[in-house]
Motif scaffolding. Sequence first.
Motif, PDB file in Angstrom:
ATOM      1  N   HIS A 101       0.849  -1.193   0.000  1.00 12.71           N
ATOM      2  CA  HIS A 101       0.000   0.000   0.000  1.00 12.71           C
ATOM      3  C   HIS A 101       0.888   1.248   0.000  1.00 12.71           C
ATOM      4  O   HIS A 101       2.035   1.193   0.426  1.00 12.71           O
ATOM      5  N   SER A 102       0.331   2.378  -0.431  1.00 14.26           N
ATOM      6  CA  SER A 102       1.083   3.643  -0.428  1.00 14.26           C
ATOM      7  C   SER A 102       0.318   4.769   0.255  1.00 14.26           C
ATOM      8  O   SER A 102       0.602   5.942   0.033  1.00 14.26           O
ATOM      9  N   THR A 103      -0.634   4.446   1.085  1.00 13.11           N
ATOM     10  CA  THR A 103      -1.478   5.451   1.725  1.00 13.11           C
ATOM     11  C   THR A 103      -0.659   6.497   2.471  1.00 13.11           C
ATOM     12  O   THR A 103      -0.829   7.696   2.255  1.00 13.11           O
ATOM     13  N   ARG A 104       0.224   6.061   3.340  1.00  8.63           N
ATOM     14  CA  ARG A 104       1.035   6.991   4.143  1.00  8.63           C
ATOM     15  C   ARG A 104       1.947   7.830   3.256  1.00  8.63           C
ATOM     16  O   ARG A 104       2.089   9.034   3.429  1.00  8.63           O
ATOM     17  N   GLU A 105       2.574   7.201   2.270  1.00  9.15           N
ATOM     18  CA  GLU A 105       3.512   7.897   1.393  1.00  9.15           C
ATOM     19  C   GLU A 105       2.796   8.937   0.528  1.00  9.15           C
ATOM     20  O   GLU A 105       3.318  10.036   0.312  1.00  9.15           O
ATOM     21  N   GLU A 151       1.980  -0.042  -7.861  1.00  9.53           N
ATOM     22  CA  GLU A 151       3.082   0.520  -7.076  1.00  9.53           C
ATOM     23  C   GLU A 151       3.847   1.570  -7.879  1.00  9.53           C
ATOM     24  O   GLU A 151       4.191   2.630  -7.354  1.00  9.53           O
ATOM     25  N   THR A 152       4.104   1.296  -9.147  1.00  9.12           N
ATOM     26  CA  THR A 152       4.821   2.259  -9.988  1.00  9.12           C
ATOM     27  C   THR A 152       4.001   3.529 -10.156  1.00  9.12           C
ATOM     28  O   THR A 152       4.549   4.636 -10.117  1.00  9.12           O
ATOM     29  N   LEU A 153       2.693   3.400 -10.330  1.00  3.24           N
ATOM     30  CA  LEU A 153       1.839   4.578 -10.441  1.00  3.24           C
ATOM     31  C   LEU A 153       1.903   5.401  -9.155  1.00  3.24           C
ATOM     32  O   LEU A 153       2.041   6.629  -9.195  1.00  3.24           O
ATOM     33  N   CYS A 154       1.841   4.744  -8.014  1.00  2.00           N
ATOM     34  CA  CYS A 154       1.952   5.457  -6.736  1.00  2.00           C
ATOM     35  C   CYS A 154       3.307   6.157  -6.614  1.00  2.00           C
ATOM     36  O   CYS A 154       3.386   7.298  -6.150  1.00  2.00           O
ATOM     37  N   ASP A 155       4.383   5.487  -7.059  1.00  2.00           N
ATOM     38  CA  ASP A 155       5.707   6.112  -7.049  1.00  2.00           C
ATOM     39  C   ASP A 155       5.708   7.398  -7.864  1.00  2.00           C
ATOM     40  O   ASP A 155       6.288   8.410  -7.456  1.00  2.00           O
ATOM     41  N   LYS A 156       5.060   7.379  -9.027  1.00  2.00           N
ATOM     42  CA  LYS A 156       5.027   8.573  -9.890  1.00  2.00           C
ATOM     43  C   LYS A 156       4.173   9.673  -9.270  1.00  2.00           C
ATOM     44  O   LYS A 156       4.486  10.855  -9.396  1.00  2.00           O
ATOM     45  N   SER A 196     -10.167   4.531  -3.443  1.00  2.00           N
ATOM     46  CA  SER A 196      -9.502   5.058  -2.263  1.00  2.00           C
ATOM     47  C   SER A 196      -7.992   4.887  -2.366  1.00  2.00           C
ATOM     48  O   SER A 196      -7.515   3.876  -2.885  1.00  2.00           O
ATOM     49  N   ASN A 197      -7.248   5.867  -1.860  1.00  2.00           N
ATOM     50  CA  ASN A 197      -5.789   5.713  -1.863  1.00  2.00           C
ATOM     51  C   ASN A 197      -5.341   4.683  -0.828  1.00  2.00           C
ATOM     52  O   ASN A 197      -4.168   4.343  -0.775  1.00  2.00           O
ATOM     53  N   GLY A 198      -6.261   4.155  -0.056  1.00  2.00           N
ATOM     54  CA  GLY A 198      -5.956   3.096   0.900  1.00  2.00           C
ATOM     55  C   GLY A 198      -6.012   1.701   0.292  1.00  2.00           C
ATOM     56  O   GLY A 198      -5.718   0.716   0.961  1.00  2.00           O
ATOM     57  N   GLN A 199      -6.371   1.629  -0.982  1.00  2.00           N
ATOM     58  CA  GLN A 199      -6.441   0.330  -1.653  1.00  2.00           C
ATOM     59  C   GLN A 199      -5.037  -0.231  -1.873  1.00  2.00           C
ATOM     60  O   GLN A 199      -4.053   0.508  -1.917  1.00  2.00           O
ATOM     61  N   SER A 200      -4.951  -1.523  -2.059  1.00  2.00           N
ATOM     62  CA  SER A 200      -3.664  -2.178  -2.309  1.00  2.00           C
ATOM     63  C   SER A 200      -3.143  -1.785  -3.685  1.00  2.00           C
ATOM     64  O   SER A 200      -3.906  -1.353  -4.560  1.00  2.00           O
TER      65      SER A 200
END
Length: 178
Positions: free
Chosen positions: A18-22, A74-79, A150-154
């Motif tokens: 997940h990337s919620t916190r980040e 994960e890559t999308l969240c990184d961007k 939701s940004n809380g999704q996996s």
Amino acid sequence: MLSSLFGKQDRERVLPGHSTRELTDAKKRCKGELCAAIYLYDDSVFILSAIAGHTEAGEAVVLDVDVSDEALGETLCDKLIEYEPNDRRERPSHPVRDWAVFRASGARSGRGFEERSFYGYVRTINTAIRIDVTPRKTNHPEIRASCSLSNGQSHSSIGAAVRRAFEASKILRQAGKV
């Protein structure tokens, strides 16, 4: 400590998968919402780019269309996390040739790239991630396929949502709507 001296470390998430916190921390750093761009080129690769200000910036990441939903999300969240509210770059002298996404695609011309691409604009809205997709060349740019979650999704759920948005846009194109 020594690992930081000898190359790039993998970013560990507060909550694995997940990337919620980040994402929340990046929004605080930027004092606003986050944006990223994702392309589906020639039905064979996803090309992801961070955004600075209102333009794509930084290193583009190319992923095979068969990449796992987990890696895509994960890559999308990184961007999204790489988003910068201000674009401090100089204007390119050759806009198409200097366009990182175009170079990463391997396309021979800007026109060819745009004709074979679908474009996704991804942004956070409060605690949600919204993905809007349309063909790069379209007669109706106001019509887009959208997916919000939701940004809380996996990461796998986010990657699956990206695929659904692109598939919906393809269906609109086949139906002659975009």
